[in-house]
Design an enzyme around this catalytic site. Structure first.
Site: not given
Length: 337
Positions: A168, A224
């Protein structure tokens, strides 16, 4: 069932495995008042590999963070030094229609996440709760990103030679570092195609165009989340194995959690755990033929229509609903047969 599959593979290839069990997570709290007792640490550090079961239990959800079952999982990963978590997502042909994604989209998917496992927001400090304010800290060093990136690129060389790095970088400082470092590592692997994707775009593309992906390199948190999202493609979270590598002792576990709502009912899918044994045979014990035999047994079992409840499509032609033990027994018989 995973343990039985390991023993079956051992018999076929003339290997004997000494299997010693240790407590971790919820059962360790009940018996030892800690999620990771010292005797389990000692066992893990002295072993050739570690096969891990699910650790959670809802009765411990209200406990302090340091004493929750999941803390034992984070600690053993850190103690063993396994910084690269490999999470393959493979859609078996008989299960292409089991996903909520259209069969033509899911069919043929074969990708693998390489998730950084020892850094990021799960381990960063400071972290605290102060009245109405809570703080978690995302931290990465150049060295942490370099080592997991090299793992991803080396793996890609044995597959379809494409690495997608997820970050990001338009918002987060750690992601800017991540993108800079992975870009430098990519120059060491000119034979591997490399691309960057923002995590929100990647989450969308995994569903829209999953066959585009080969090796997906992520930080701890993004890996995850994205790997659980990708489980939809495979039909069930119970299908997915994982391997945590990078140190002398590898750690192997299915991606799914403890699912206390079905514990003891025989509904659990053992394939993720059995496939984790296959990864153990390949990565820790240097037995690729045995790993391939485990994988072939899983494939044939599914081709013959055996299904646990999570992947059973009602009265589909040729499909047989079986419990955990029956599924494991069938796979073991094909490993040895």
């Amino acid at each position: 069932q995973a343990r039985l599959a390991l023993e079956s593979a051992g018999r076929v290839f003339g290997r004997t495995f000494e299997i010693v069990e240790g407590d971790i997570g919820g059962v360790a709290i009940a018996k030892h008042d800690t999620p990771l007792p010292q005797q389990t640490i000692d066992l893990a550090k002295s072993a050739g590999a570690v096969l891990l079961g699910a650790v959670g239990d809802r009765r411990y959800d209200s406990m302090p963070r340091a004493r929750k079952p999941e803390r034992g999982l984070l600690q053993i990963r850190e103690i063993l030094g396994n910084y690269a978590n490999l999470r393959p997502v493979y859609v078996y042909e008989p299960l292409a229609g089991s996903s909520t994604i259209r069969p033509e989209v899911a069919r043929g998917v074969d990708l693998i996440f390489v998730r950084e496992l020892l850094g990021g927001i799960y381990f960063g400090t400071p972290r605290f709760r102060e009245g109405n304010r809570a703080v978690d800290t995302e931290v990465y060093t150049v060295e942490e990103v370099q080592r997991v990136a090299r793992s991803a690129f080396n793996l890609a060389r044995s597959r379809r030679k494409r690495v997608t790095s997820v970050d990001k970088a338009n918002v987060l400082e750690t992601s800017i570092l991540w993108r800079e470092v992975t870009g430098e590592i990519a120059k060491e692997f000119p034979d591997v195609e490399f691309e960057n994707l923002y995590v929100d775009n990647c989450a969308m593309q995994i569903i829209l165009k999953p066959k585009h992906f080969d090796v997906v390199l992520t930080n701890n948190l993004f890996g995850d989340i994205l790997s659980d999202e990708a489980a939809v493609l495979a039909g069930s979270l119970g299908m997915l194995p994982s391997a945590s590598v990078g140190a002398a002792v590898g750690l192997y576990e299915p991606v799914h959690g403890s699912a206390p709502d079905i514990a003891g009912t025989g509904k659990a899918n053992p394939i993720g755990a059995i496939a984790s044994v296959g990864m153990m045979l390949e990565h820790s014990f240097g037995m690729p033929e045995a790993a391939a035999r485990v994988q072939a047994a899983i494939t044939r079992t599914l081709n013959e229509g055996y299904r646990t409840a999570d992947i059973y499509a009602g009265d589909a032609a040729g499909c047989k609903l079986v419990n955990t033990t029956e599924m494991g027994r069938k796979i073991c018989s094909l490993i040895e047969g």
